[in-house]
Design a protein around this motif. Structure first.
Motif, PDB file in Angstrom:
ATOM      1  N   PHE A 635       0.830  -1.203   0.000  1.00 36.78           N
ATOM      2  CA  PHE A 635       0.000   0.000   0.000  1.00 36.78           C
ATOM      3  C   PHE A 635       0.868   1.259   0.000  1.00 36.78           C
ATOM      4  CE2 PHE A 635      -2.242   3.363   2.333  1.00 36.78           C
ATOM      5  CZ  PHE A 635      -3.341   3.539   1.504  1.00 36.78           C
ATOM      6  N   GLN A 636       1.933   1.221   0.772  1.00 35.84           N
ATOM      7  CA  GLN A 636       2.825   2.382   0.840  1.00 35.84           C
ATOM      8  C   GLN A 636       3.499   2.640  -0.502  1.00 35.84           C
ATOM      9  OE1 GLN A 636       5.349   1.362   4.165  1.00 35.84           O
ATOM     10  NE2 GLN A 636       4.291   2.815   5.521  1.00 35.84           N
ATOM     11  N   LYS A 649      -3.526  14.490   0.625  1.00 36.61           N
ATOM     12  CA  LYS A 649      -4.078  14.473   1.986  1.00 36.61           C
ATOM     13  C   LYS A 649      -4.084  13.070   2.582  1.00 36.61           C
ATOM     14  CE  LYS A 649      -7.063  18.548   1.587  1.00 36.61           C
ATOM     15  NZ  LYS A 649      -8.444  19.044   1.693  1.00 36.61           N
ATOM     16  N   LEU A 650      -4.373  12.068   1.731  1.00 36.31           N
ATOM     17  CA  LEU A 650      -4.394  10.691   2.225  1.00 36.31           C
ATOM     18  C   LEU A 650      -2.999  10.275   2.674  1.00 36.31           C
ATOM     19  CD1 LEU A 650      -5.914   8.035   2.636  1.00 36.31           C
ATOM     20  CD2 LEU A 650      -5.406   7.441   0.248  1.00 36.31           C
ATOM     21  N   HIS A 651      -2.026  10.674   1.942  1.00 37.27           N
ATOM     22  CA  HIS A 651      -0.655  10.330   2.306  1.00 37.27           C
ATOM     23  C   HIS A 651      -0.240  10.981   3.614  1.00 37.27           C
ATOM     24  CE1 HIS A 651       3.796  10.897   2.155  1.00 37.27           C
ATOM     25  NE2 HIS A 651       3.721   9.585   1.849  1.00 37.27           N
ATOM     26  N   SER A 652      -0.631  12.237   3.766  1.00 38.60           N
ATOM     27  CA  SER A 652      -0.285  12.942   5.012  1.00 38.60           C
ATOM     28  C   SER A 652      -0.993  12.319   6.215  1.00 38.60           C
ATOM     29  CB  SER A 652      -0.621  14.439   4.886  1.00 38.60           C
ATOM     30  OG  SER A 652      -2.020  14.602   4.665  1.00 38.60           O
ATOM     31  N   TYR A 657      -0.735   9.410  11.432  1.00 36.40           N
ATOM     32  CA  TYR A 657      -1.298   8.467  12.431  1.00 36.40           C
ATOM     33  C   TYR A 657      -0.611   7.089  12.410  1.00 36.40           C
ATOM     34  CZ  TYR A 657      -5.019  11.875  13.013  1.00 36.40           C
ATOM     35  OH  TYR A 657      -5.722  13.024  13.271  1.00 36.40           O
ATOM     36  N   ASN A 658       0.528   6.979  11.730  1.00 38.62           N
ATOM     37  CA  ASN A 658       1.224   5.672  11.680  1.00 38.62           C
ATOM     38  C   ASN A 658       0.269   4.536  11.253  1.00 38.62           C
ATOM     39  OD1 ASN A 658       3.840   6.587  12.526  1.00 38.62           O
ATOM     40  ND2 ASN A 658       3.004   6.746  14.621  1.00 38.62           N
ATOM     41  N   GLY A 659      -0.333   4.780  10.106  1.00 38.95           N
ATOM     42  CA  GLY A 659      -1.344   3.827   9.627  1.00 38.95           C
ATOM     43  C   GLY A 659      -0.829   2.414   9.447  1.00 38.95           C
ATOM     44  N   GLN A 660       0.469   2.266   9.049  1.00 37.03           N
ATOM     45  CA  GLN A 660       0.990   0.916   8.812  1.00 37.03           C
ATOM     46  C   GLN A 660       1.002   0.070  10.076  1.00 37.03           C
ATOM     47  OE1 GLN A 660       2.630   3.746   8.619  1.00 37.03           O
ATOM     48  NE2 GLN A 660       4.780   3.599   9.320  1.00 37.03           N
ATOM     49  N   VAL A 665      -1.267  -4.183  13.888  1.00 37.09           N
ATOM     50  CA  VAL A 665      -1.765  -4.537  15.223  1.00 37.09           C
ATOM     51  C   VAL A 665      -3.189  -5.059  15.154  1.00 37.09           C
ATOM     52  CG1 VAL A 665      -2.375  -3.604  17.478  1.00 37.09           C
ATOM     53  CG2 VAL A 665      -0.210  -2.954  16.427  1.00 37.09           C
ATOM     54  N   VAL A 666      -4.025  -4.374  14.358  1.00 37.11           N
ATOM     55  CA  VAL A 666      -5.427  -4.818  14.238  1.00 37.11           C
ATOM     56  C   VAL A 666      -5.497  -6.224  13.668  1.00 37.11           C
ATOM     57  CG1 VAL A 666      -7.608  -4.391  13.026  1.00 37.11           C
ATOM     58  CG2 VAL A 666      -6.370  -2.491  14.081  1.00 37.11           C
ATOM     59  N   ALA A 667      -4.705  -6.484  12.600  1.00 38.69           N
ATOM     60  CA  ALA A 667      -4.710  -7.819  12.001  1.00 38.69           C
ATOM     61  C   ALA A 667      -4.243  -8.870  13.005  1.00 38.69           C
ATOM     62  CB  ALA A 667      -3.821  -7.839  10.766  1.00 38.69           C
ATOM     63  N   PHE A 668      -3.219  -8.560  13.782  1.00 41.01           N
ATOM     64  CA  PHE A 668      -2.705  -9.503  14.782  1.00 41.01           C
ATOM     65  C   PHE A 668      -3.748  -9.804  15.859  1.00 41.01           C
ATOM     66  CE2 PHE A 668      -0.705  -9.990  18.977  1.00 41.01           C
ATOM     67  CZ  PHE A 668      -0.056 -11.206  18.789  1.00 41.01           C
ATOM     68  N   VAL A 669      -4.401  -8.738  16.372  1.00 38.84           N
ATOM     69  CA  VAL A 669      -5.387  -8.924  17.441  1.00 38.84           C
ATOM     70  C   VAL A 669      -6.573  -9.751  16.951  1.00 38.84           C
ATOM     71  CG1 VAL A 669      -7.029  -7.734  18.935  1.00 38.84           C
ATOM     72  CG2 VAL A 669      -4.704  -6.844  18.673  1.00 38.84           C
ATOM     73  N   ILE A 670      -7.063  -9.426  15.760  1.00 40.87           N
ATOM     74  CA  ILE A 670      -8.224 -10.169  15.234  1.00 40.87           C
ATOM     75  C   ILE A 670      -7.870 -11.639  15.044  1.00 40.87           C
ATOM     76  CG2 ILE A 670      -9.768 -10.415  13.255  1.00 40.87           C
ATOM     77  CD1 ILE A 670      -9.634  -7.388  12.899  1.00 40.87           C
ATOM     78  N   GLN A 671      -6.701 -11.898  14.462  1.00 41.22           N
ATOM     79  CA  GLN A 671      -6.304 -13.296  14.239  1.00 41.22           C
ATOM     80  C   GLN A 671      -6.134 -14.025  15.566  1.00 41.22           C
ATOM     81  OE1 GLN A 671      -6.614 -15.766  12.447  1.00 41.22           O
ATOM     82  NE2 GLN A 671      -4.970 -15.701  10.895  1.00 41.22           N
ATOM     83  N   ALA A 672      -5.536 -13.380  16.552  1.00 44.68           N
ATOM     84  CA  ALA A 672      -5.368 -13.994  17.873  1.00 44.68           C
ATOM     85  C   ALA A 672      -6.708 -14.334  18.488  1.00 44.68           C
ATOM     86  CB  ALA A 672      -4.574 -13.068  18.783  1.00 44.68           C
ATOM     87  N   ILE A 673      -7.693 -13.445  18.358  1.00 44.23           N
ATOM     88  CA  ILE A 673      -9.043 -13.704  18.902  1.00 44.23           C
ATOM     89  C   ILE A 673      -9.672 -14.897  18.197  1.00 44.23           C
ATOM     90  CG2 ILE A 673     -11.370 -12.772  19.079  1.00 44.23           C
ATOM     91  CD1 ILE A 673     -10.083  -9.991  19.478  1.00 44.23           C
ATOM     92  N   PHE A 674      -9.569 -14.928  16.882  1.00 43.35           N
ATOM     93  CA  PHE A 674     -10.150 -16.041  16.126  1.00 43.35           C
ATOM     94  C   PHE A 674      -9.535 -17.390  16.550  1.00 43.35           C
ATOM     95  CE2 PHE A 674     -11.405 -13.309  12.190  1.00 43.35           C
ATOM     96  CZ  PHE A 674     -12.545 -12.900  12.863  1.00 43.35           C
ATOM     97  N   LEU A 675      -8.221 -17.386  16.703  1.00 44.70           N
ATOM     98  CA  LEU A 675      -7.544 -18.642  17.064  1.00 44.70           C
ATOM     99  C   LEU A 675      -7.896 -19.080  18.479  1.00 44.70           C
ATOM    100  CD1 LEU A 675      -4.015 -17.997  15.504  1.00 44.70           C
ATOM    101  CD2 LEU A 675      -5.720 -19.664  14.743  1.00 44.70           C
TER     102      LEU A 675
END
Length: 820
Positions: A635-636, A649-652, A657-660, A665-675
């Motif tokens: 994406f970057q 503006k999207l890039h800024s 907000y350190n989008g990457q 983190v969100v992907a890790f948390v969701i996967q951990a919950i599912f497992l």
């Protein structure tokens, strides 16, 4: 005048006494202190005669039966022997009053005389006042005769000690309380016959019985006895004077029956066998009941062997000492002209001048039963009178019911045979002989059947001369199924069946269920047509297997390479190549790839719950982080080179907000919950794969599709998203295009798991775990080789490309190309 009259009176008395000693008494009567009644079937009245008015039956006008006359002489001999005994009934004499009971239903005068007291019958009087001298009755011969007259004796509990009636109905003491017998019941004889059938594997038989109480009882008992066996009875017939023997044999031949059981009296059997010879009935096995197994006439008939092989069940022939001498002496003393004297109806016989040798040679069946019946009564009377060594108590009034009580307690030995009665009036111990009619016309003993507390049965079949040239004849509706086949019933009889082979994984156990293919256990296997199951071979790849060792080496090499790359990147952290590869994110990716590599080490060894849990858990969790990182990188790249120019503006916002890191983190948390949720609801467990190979058990892990669906979908979604972003950046600067590298790695990843899924559908052997481990390694090595290794090559071997100026030039050239 008075002395003259007294002289004539004395002379008359003297002449009367002399006459009594010179003129022989009737064979049917003997005076004694106590009388035994006898009902014997000397003549045979089998016809049905209808009278217009009541008429007494004259038995002497009917045919004489030698074997029955022999039995009649046996009771006379037995009583005489008891009277001559010094140990039994001292100073007490036994007498008898015997009647020729030649008919099943018309011989009541003799019976009524036996139950009368002082010439009268008082059926409603108190039993204590009945003072008939008859203390017990022996006989009659057939079951029908016994059923007819038994109730008359049961009223006053007069003991009936029978020697030939074997019908099982007399075991009912509620109806026949004073009935005892000195021969086994039909129940025992039927058991012998069934055991003979089972020994020779004869399962398709006919049962011919005399159409009377004896024969019908035998048929009922036989039908009940074979219920839990493999013996079938497709044909049965009651024999009588009106039987059409030709039709009977045709019906049996139509059913292809080779074994015929004949449970009938002599007067029914003789015309049956003679008809079989006349109608040319051959190659049959005949099994005779005890009523004719020792018949003396039939074995001597010329051509009797043509009808087949004749086996029989008979009472053992017991040699009774003194009987032959008795016959010769009694016949010598009796003169024909006086022997016909009679004192009552059917107490005479037109047989007094018979040859003693012919009488002795007649059928000896039931002889010992009569002998033991007389001795049982004598012992009971001995105990009733409290007899000692030399005298008995003459003051005791003997009633039949007292004698009955002592009879029930009988326990003595006679000619090496124990005489005891059970609660049903049957013998506690007894035996039968199994006989074969040999070529000499004799009933040769070939086996025995003994019963007491347990049954002993034996037949020496080597003594049998089969009509089938030494081979045991067969009598089956259907031939036996080969091993591994079950029986499928064909018709109403269990003996008629088709054979069906048992499929793979099943077997047949004929002792347990010959009609069902039994399924093998999960740990067993069998081929088609098996009679047992074999243990399956248990297969799995152990941790010490050579292929496992090679995979472990590859996994360790992977960890070493990621560690080396991490060191190289840390040393060159501020160079353009490291920063363009992700900078600090590179270390996260390399670390997660190494952690994902842990799954490989749990693919080998005997599966356990922890091992199965860790087989995919590290890979799913940490590989999700890797793919999330590559999604962010893709994406970057797209954002920097395409979106930044059009949507600044999207890039800024992304940078601010350190989008990457947020996405990772969100992907890790969701996967951990599912497992956690999936593995908690249904954790992976060891699983035995038994359906793929019939002879093997493949140890594997059962990973629930429901439990892992959410995590797999999430991983697949991230992979798809990563592929989309990376594909969008395929036209970026040619000399350093990370998007193309990511796209190529993802294509390898997708192709790897497609191949693995295909293999899982086609193969389920023990090496499926090896393929799974290789798929995990391939997924890891694809990013290591095609994403990180080229960057390491530039750092080490092309340092001129790892400069800020070189990177700026690539970007400027690409920007000019887009502007144009």
């Amino acid at each position: 005048m008075k002395p003259f009259l007294e002289f004539f009176c004395l002379l008359g008395a003297f002449l009367h006494v002399c006459t009594q000693h010179t003129v022989p008494a009737s064979e049917f009567q003997l005076e004694g202190d106590y009388l035994i009644g006898g009902l014997f079937h000397i003549h045979d009245d089998t016809g049905s005669v209808y009278h217009e008015r009541p008429e007494a039956l004259d038995c002497t006008t009917k045919p004489l039966t030698f074997s029955n006359y022999r039995r009649f002489q046996m009771i006379r001999f037995s009583v005489e022997q008891v009277n001559n005994s010094t140990n039994l009934l001292p100073n007490v004499s036994l007498g008898y009053d015997i009647f020729d009971h030649c008919s099943d239903t018309q011989n009541f005068p003799g019976v009524l005389k036996l139950i009368s007291a002082n010439g009268s019958i008082q059926p409603w009087s108190d039993k204590q006042s009945v003072l008939s001298k008859v203390i017990a009755v022996v006989g009659p011969f057939t079951s029908t005769q016994s059923l007819t007259v038994a109730p008359l004796f049961m009223v006053n509990l007069v003991p009936m000690v029978n020697y030939a009636t074997s019908s099982s109905v007399f075991s009912n003491k509620a109806k026949y309380p004073s009935f005892l017998r000195t021969l086994p019941s039909n129940l025992n004889m039927i058991d012998v016959i069934v055991r003979i059938l089972q020994k020779f594997n004869w399962r398709w038989v006919a049962f011919l019985n005399s159409d009377d109480d004896y024969g019908n009882d035998g048929l009922d008992l036989f039908t009940q006895r074979i219920k839990d066996t493999e013996i079938c009875l497709p044909y049965s017939k009651g024999l009588s004077d009106s039987t059409n023997y030709s039709q009977t044999f045709k019906q049996m031949e139509a059913k292809q029956i080779n074994v015929i059981i004949v449970f009938a009296l002599e007067n029914n059997v003789e015309p049956l066998i003679e008809s079989a010879m006349l109608l040319n009935v051959t190659n049959k096995v005949w099994i005779a009941g005890d009523a004719w197994a020792l018949n003396k006439k039939l074995p001597k008939i010329k051509g009797i062997k043509n009808i087949g092989t004749i086996l029989g069940v008979a009472e053992p022939v017991v040699t009774i000492p003194g009987f032959s001498d008795f016959l010769h002496s009694s016949k010598a003393q009796l003169h024909c002209k006086y022997a016909e004297q009679d004192t009552f109806c059917n107490q005479k016989c037109n047989c007094s001048c018979m040859n003693p040798e012919d009488i002795f040679a007649a059928d000896p069946s039931y002889s010992f039963a009569i002998y033991s019946a007389i001795y049982a009564i004598a012992h009971a009377l001995h105990n009733t009178l409290r007899c000692g060594a030399d005298k008995c108590d003459s003051n005791i009034t003997v009633y039949p019911y007292i004698v009955l009580a002592e009879l029930r307690k009988s326990n003595f030995t006679l000619v090496n045979n124990s005489i005891q009665f059970d609660d049903n009036g049957n013998l506690k111990q007894g035996s039968y002989s199994v006989v074969f009619w040999n070529n000499s016309g004799d009933a040769q003993e070939i086996g025995f059947y003994q019963f007491n507390s347990e049954v002993h049965f034996f037949v020496d079949d080597s003594k049998i001369e089969w009509h089938t040239n030494g081979e045991v004849p067969t009598s089956l509706c259907s031939p036996e199924c080969p091993a591994g086949y079950i029986k499928k019933r064909n018709g109403i009889y269990e003996c008629c069946f088709d054979c069906e082979i048992c499929a793979n994984g099943t077997y047949v156990n004929i002792t347990e269920s010959p009609y069902t293919c039994l399924k093998c256990k999960d740990i067993e296997w069998s081929e088609e047509g098996s009679t047992s199951c074999n243990l399956r071979a248990v297969e799995y790849i152990s941790a010490t297997d050579i292929v496992a060792t090679l995979v472990f080496v590859a996994a360790c090499a992977f960890v070493g390479m990621t560690l080396a790359m991490s060191v190289l990147f840390s040393v060159n952290y501020n160079t353009p190549v490291v920063r363009s590869a992700g900078g600090p994110m590179c270390f996260l990716i390399l670390g997660c790839l190494s952690l994902s590599n842990l799954s490989v080490f749990f693919h080998f060894g005997k599966p356990t719950v922890p091992l199965c849990t860790l087989r995919y858990l590290p890979f799913l969790l940490f590989y999700t982080i890797c793919l999330a990182c590559f999604v962010v990188r893709s994406f970057q790249i797209v954002c920097i080179f395409k979106i930044a120019a059009k949507i600044p503006k999207l890039h800024s916002w992304w940078v601010k907000y350190n989008g990457q890191w947020l996405v990772i983190v969100v992907a890790f948390v969701i996967q951990a919950i599912f497992l956690v949720i999936g593995y908690s609801c249904k954790p992976p467990s060891p699983y035995n794969e038994t359906s793929w190979y019939p002879d093997k058990i493949i140890l594997s892990c059962d990973i629930s599709l429901q439990a892992s669906t959410a995590s797999v979908i999430l991983l697949s979604s991230i992979c798809t998203l990563c592929f989309i972003f990376s594909y969008m950046g395929k036209n970026l600067p040619k000399n350093y295009n990370e998007a193309k590298a990511i796209t190529f790695c993802l294509l390898l990843l997708i192709l790897t798991w497609i191949i693995f899924a295909t293999e899982c559908m086609l193969y389920r052997g023990k090496y499926i775990q090896l393929l799974s481990a290789l798929a995990v390694l391939s997924s890891l090595y694809s990013f290591l080789f095609w994403y990180f290794l080229p960057k390491c090559f530039i750092i080490l071997f092309q340092p001129h490309k790892n400069t800020q100026q070189y990177f700026q030039g690539l970007i400027q050239n690409y920007t000019k190309t887009i502007s144009q």
